[in-house]
Write a protein that holds these residues in place. Structure first.
Motif, PDB file in Angstrom:
ATOM      1  N   PRO A   1       0.764  -1.028  -0.123  1.00  0.00           N
ATOM      2  CA  PRO A   1      -0.020   0.109   0.023  1.00  0.00           C
ATOM      3  C   PRO A   1       0.836   1.142   0.130  1.00  0.00           C
ATOM      4  N   PHE A   2       0.443   2.536  -0.523  1.00  0.00           N
ATOM      5  CA  PHE A   2       1.062   3.573  -0.537  1.00  0.00           C
ATOM      6  C   PHE A   2       0.148   4.758  -0.263  1.00  0.00           C
ATOM      7  N   GLN A   3       0.780   5.706   0.239  1.00  0.00           N
ATOM      8  CA  GLN A   3      -0.060   7.057   0.623  1.00  0.00           C
ATOM      9  C   GLN A   3       0.241   8.150  -0.234  1.00  0.00           C
ATOM     10  N   LEU A   4      -0.795   9.022  -0.666  1.00  0.00           N
ATOM     11  CA  LEU A   4      -0.724  10.019  -1.657  1.00  0.00           C
ATOM     12  C   LEU A   4      -0.976  11.474  -0.798  1.00  0.00           C
ATOM     13  N   ASP A   5      -0.350  12.497  -1.421  1.00  0.00           N
ATOM     14  CA  ASP A   5      -0.722  13.730  -0.965  1.00  0.00           C
ATOM     15  C   ASP A   5      -2.137  14.070  -1.497  1.00  0.00           C
ATOM     16  N   SER A   6      -2.955  13.805  -0.717  1.00  0.00           N
ATOM     17  CA  SER A   6      -4.626  13.987  -1.014  1.00  0.00           C
ATOM     18  C   SER A   6      -4.678  15.528  -1.524  1.00  0.00           C
ATOM     19  N   MET A   7      -4.292  16.500  -0.937  1.00  0.00           N
ATOM     20  CA  MET A   7      -4.477  17.691  -1.598  1.00  0.00           C
ATOM     21  C   MET A   7      -3.888  18.107  -2.776  1.00  0.00           C
ATOM     22  N   ASP A   8      -2.638  17.588  -3.069  1.00  0.00           N
ATOM     23  CA  ASP A   8      -2.133  17.530  -4.378  1.00  0.00           C
ATOM     24  C   ASP A   8      -3.160  16.968  -5.476  1.00  0.00           C
ATOM     25  N   LEU A   9      -3.614  15.872  -5.236  1.00  0.00           N
ATOM     26  CA  LEU A   9      -4.609  15.321  -6.188  1.00  0.00           C
ATOM     27  C   LEU A   9      -5.918  16.075  -6.186  1.00  0.00           C
ATOM     28  N   LEU A  10      -6.467  16.361  -5.088  1.00  0.00           N
ATOM     29  CA  LEU A  10      -7.644  17.329  -4.971  1.00  0.00           C
ATOM     30  C   LEU A  10      -7.491  18.590  -5.635  1.00  0.00           C
ATOM     31  N   SER A  11      -6.706  19.467  -4.913  1.00  0.00           N
ATOM     32  CA  SER A  11      -6.687  20.888  -5.261  1.00  0.00           C
ATOM     33  C   SER A  11      -6.354  21.070  -6.835  1.00  0.00           C
ATOM     34  N   GLY A  12      -5.325  20.171  -7.248  1.00  0.00           N
ATOM     35  CA  GLY A  12      -4.715  19.920  -8.452  1.00  0.00           C
ATOM     36  C   GLY A  12      -5.756  19.606  -9.387  1.00  0.00           C
ATOM     37  N   GLU A  13      -6.660  19.041  -9.004  1.00  0.00           N
ATOM     38  CA  GLU A  13      -7.758  18.371  -9.794  1.00  0.00           C
ATOM     39  C   GLU A  13      -7.083  17.455 -10.847  1.00  0.00           C
ATOM     40  N   LYS A  14      -6.098  16.725 -10.153  1.00  0.00           N
ATOM     41  CA  LYS A  14      -5.283  15.718 -11.117  1.00  0.00           C
ATOM     42  C   LYS A  14      -5.944  14.392 -11.045  1.00  0.00           C
ATOM     43  N   SER A  15      -5.624  13.486 -11.783  1.00  0.00           N
ATOM     44  CA  SER A  15      -6.064  11.951 -11.815  1.00  0.00           C
ATOM     45  C   SER A  15      -5.017  11.035 -11.842  1.00  0.00           C
ATOM     46  N   LEU A  16      -5.422   9.893 -10.893  1.00  0.00           N
ATOM     47  CA  LEU A  16      -4.345   8.908 -10.844  1.00  0.00           C
ATOM     48  C   LEU A  16      -5.154   7.725 -11.524  1.00  0.00           C
ATOM     49  N   LEU A  17      -4.445   7.284 -12.524  1.00  0.00           N
ATOM     50  CA  LEU A  17      -5.098   6.169 -13.656  1.00  0.00           C
ATOM     51  C   LEU A  17      -4.209   4.807 -13.287  1.00  0.00           C
ATOM     52  N   GLY A  18      -5.136   3.642 -13.404  1.00  0.00           N
ATOM     53  CA  GLY A  18      -4.562   2.390 -13.474  1.00  0.00           C
ATOM     54  C   GLY A  18      -4.714   1.836 -14.567  1.00  0.00           C
ATOM     55  N   CYS A  19      -3.589   0.971 -15.079  1.00  0.00           N
ATOM     56  CA  CYS A  19      -3.465   0.246 -16.277  1.00  0.00           C
ATOM     57  C   CYS A  19      -2.988  -1.057 -16.227  1.00  0.00           C
ATOM     58  N   VAL A  20      -3.685  -1.949 -16.692  1.00  0.00           N
ATOM     59  CA  VAL A  20      -3.055  -3.448 -16.647  1.00  0.00           C
ATOM     60  C   VAL A  20      -2.615  -3.696 -18.188  1.00  0.00           C
ATOM     61  N   GLY A  21      -1.236  -4.142 -18.412  1.00  0.00           N
ATOM     62  CA  GLY A  21      -0.951  -4.476 -19.585  1.00  0.00           C
ATOM     63  C   GLY A  21      -1.372  -3.490 -20.839  1.00  0.00           C
ATOM     64  N   GLY A  22      -0.841  -2.198 -20.200  1.00  0.00           N
ATOM     65  CA  GLY A  22      -1.058  -1.191 -21.144  1.00  0.00           C
ATOM     66  C   GLY A  22      -2.639  -0.892 -21.618  1.00  0.00           C
ATOM     67  N   SER A  23      -3.691  -1.478 -20.975  1.00  0.00           N
ATOM     68  CA  SER A  23      -4.898  -1.582 -21.627  1.00  0.00           C
ATOM     69  C   SER A  23      -5.008  -2.128 -23.098  1.00  0.00           C
ATOM     70  N   CYS A  24      -4.187  -3.171 -23.267  1.00  0.00           N
ATOM     71  CA  CYS A  24      -4.188  -3.573 -24.825  1.00  0.00           C
ATOM     72  C   CYS A  24      -5.171  -4.653 -25.044  1.00  0.00           C
ATOM     73  N   ASP A  25      -5.622  -4.404 -26.391  1.00  0.00           N
ATOM     74  CA  ASP A  25      -5.860  -5.642 -27.107  1.00  0.00           C
ATOM     75  C   ASP A  25      -4.807  -6.236 -28.032  1.00  0.00           C
ATOM     76  N   PRO A  26      -4.428  -7.423 -27.611  1.00  0.00           N
ATOM     77  CA  PRO A  26      -3.171  -7.742 -28.182  1.00  0.00           C
ATOM     78  C   PRO A  26      -3.498  -8.215 -29.673  1.00  0.00           C
ATOM     79  N   ALA A  27      -4.408  -8.661 -30.289  1.00  0.00           N
ATOM     80  CA  ALA A  27      -4.848  -8.930 -31.432  1.00  0.00           C
ATOM     81  C   ALA A  27      -4.794  -7.816 -32.397  1.00  0.00           C
ATOM     82  N   ARG A  28      -5.042  -6.598 -31.703  1.00  0.00           N
ATOM     83  CA  ARG A  28      -5.221  -5.200 -32.592  1.00  0.00           C
ATOM     84  C   ARG A  28      -3.838  -4.744 -32.321  1.00  0.00           C
TER      85      ARG A  28
END
Length: 360
Positions: A282-309
């Motif tokens: 588990p990790f901790q974030l600076d919640s005010m940086d995320l909130l006040s900066g209106e930033k996004s934290l995105l997760g991705c698995v395998g580059g969100s890829c469709d291998p055949a494409r």
């Protein structure tokens, strides 16, 4: 059809792989046997090797290029003789069918299994969903790393973030996956593309893959350096997208800090930090940086890829010279040197991607 194979096994309670001989003679209905040409050695496999809680023998690896030599009676996608790319993301929706992870029983009765696929050996046994027909002319070096390193790194840029020309990017961690993210960003027209690492040799290689700027986080404040490189007309600083390929939980709030904030009252939102490496704790974030900066934290698995494409796209990049897989493969080993490859990766001595090449 009986196939004699040499397969790497990680015995229960051990951290050293053993190369064992086995005859593969019984296939499940959807299983495919692939005669390997080359496979990559991925950092994520170290987590399994050094996991103290592991209680059973394991089969490892999840990216390779090879030739189909046998198929189960329900396989329709490939046939013996087809060249294929093995990956760990299913090729297409499973339509309600849950692939059964392969289990190999060795002489003497010991057996080993895997999460979904394995590639470390002269042969692999995989569900047909985890192989993609190799586009014509796929180079061996590309095929060895397309199923994880390139898919995960470049895919994160291309699919998860959908980076557009002129957007700014910082890639944290310039290992095999990070270099692929850098290459993807450069190919898609991002500018600047900033590589961040603590190893000058890796940063030098990052320039070869398209980094416009490099930052050694041991020698300077990386967030300040990135902000200095990325001024915007709205007077904010920071990248539109940061790609955290480190897998280090404590680095995630740092990479998030390098992302540009939004501008209140204008509708301009902040940028995004994309989690590409897998944080194991588990990790901790600076919640005010995320909130006040209106930033996004995105997760991705395998580059969100469709291998055949997407594999076709990656092969295109190689055909026209935009991506250089041979430069990414910085370390080459034989199968009997697999433990040496693992040790080199674990000790940080692999600049790009380590690949095992199978003779014959």
């Amino acid at each position: 059809m009986a196939v004699d194979a040499r397969i790497a096994v990680l015995p229960a309670g051990q951290q050293k792989l053993e190369i064992r001989e086995v005859t593969l003679d019984v296939l499940g209905p959807y299983e495919v046997v692939v005669r390997q040409k080359a496979f990559g050695v991925c950092h994520s496999q170290l987590d399994r090797i050094y996991d103290p809680s592991r209680t059973e023998s394991m089969l490892l690896g999840h990216e390779s290029i090879g030739t189909v030599v046998a198929v189960g009676d329900q396989v329709r996608y490939v046939a013996p003789g087809d060249e294929v790319l093995t990956t760990w993301i299913p090729r297409s929706p499973l339509d309600g069918r849950s692939p059964v992870p392969p289990r190999i029983t060795f002489p003497g009765g010991d057996s080993a299994t895997t999460h979904n696929t394995f590639t470390w050996g002269t042969h692999a046994v995989v569900d047909e969903q985890y192989v993609v027909k190799a586009p014509h002319g796929t180079p061996q070096d590309l095929g060895a790393i397309i199923g994880c390193a390139l898919m995960t790194g470049a895919g994160a840029v291309m699919n998860s973030a959908e980076v557009r020309p002129g957007q700014s990017v910082a890639v944290w961690g310039a290992g095999g996956v990070g270099l692929c993210a850098i290459a993807g960003a450069a190919i898609l027209g991002a500018s600047p593309v900033v590589a961040v690492d603590v190893d000058d040799d890796k940063l030098k290689l990052a320039r070869h893959f398209g980094a416009t700027d490099v930052v050694n986080a041991k020698k300077t404040d990386p967030v300040a350096a990135i902000r200095a490189l990325t001024p915007h007309e709205d007077r904010t600083r920071g990248v539109d997208y940061a790609f955290d390929c480190t897998g280090i939980g404590t680095n995630i709030p740092v990479s998030l800090a390098s992302v540009r904030p939004g501008v209140r009252g204008t509708g301009i939102r902040g940028g995004a930090d994309v989690l590409v490496g897998i944080p194991r704790v588990p990790f901790q974030l600076d919640s005010m940086d995320l909130l006040s900066g209106e930033k996004s934290l995105l997760g991705c698995v395998g580059g969100s890829c469709d291998p055949a494409r997407d594999f076709e796209t990656f092969v295109e990049w190689t055909r026209d010279g935009r991506f250089d897989p041979s430069a990414l493969v910085t370390d080459r080993f034989a199968l009997d040197e697999l433990n040496t490859a693992v040790e080199a990766l674990h000790e940080g001595r692999v600049r790009g991607r380590a690949v095992v090449e199978i003779e014959g």
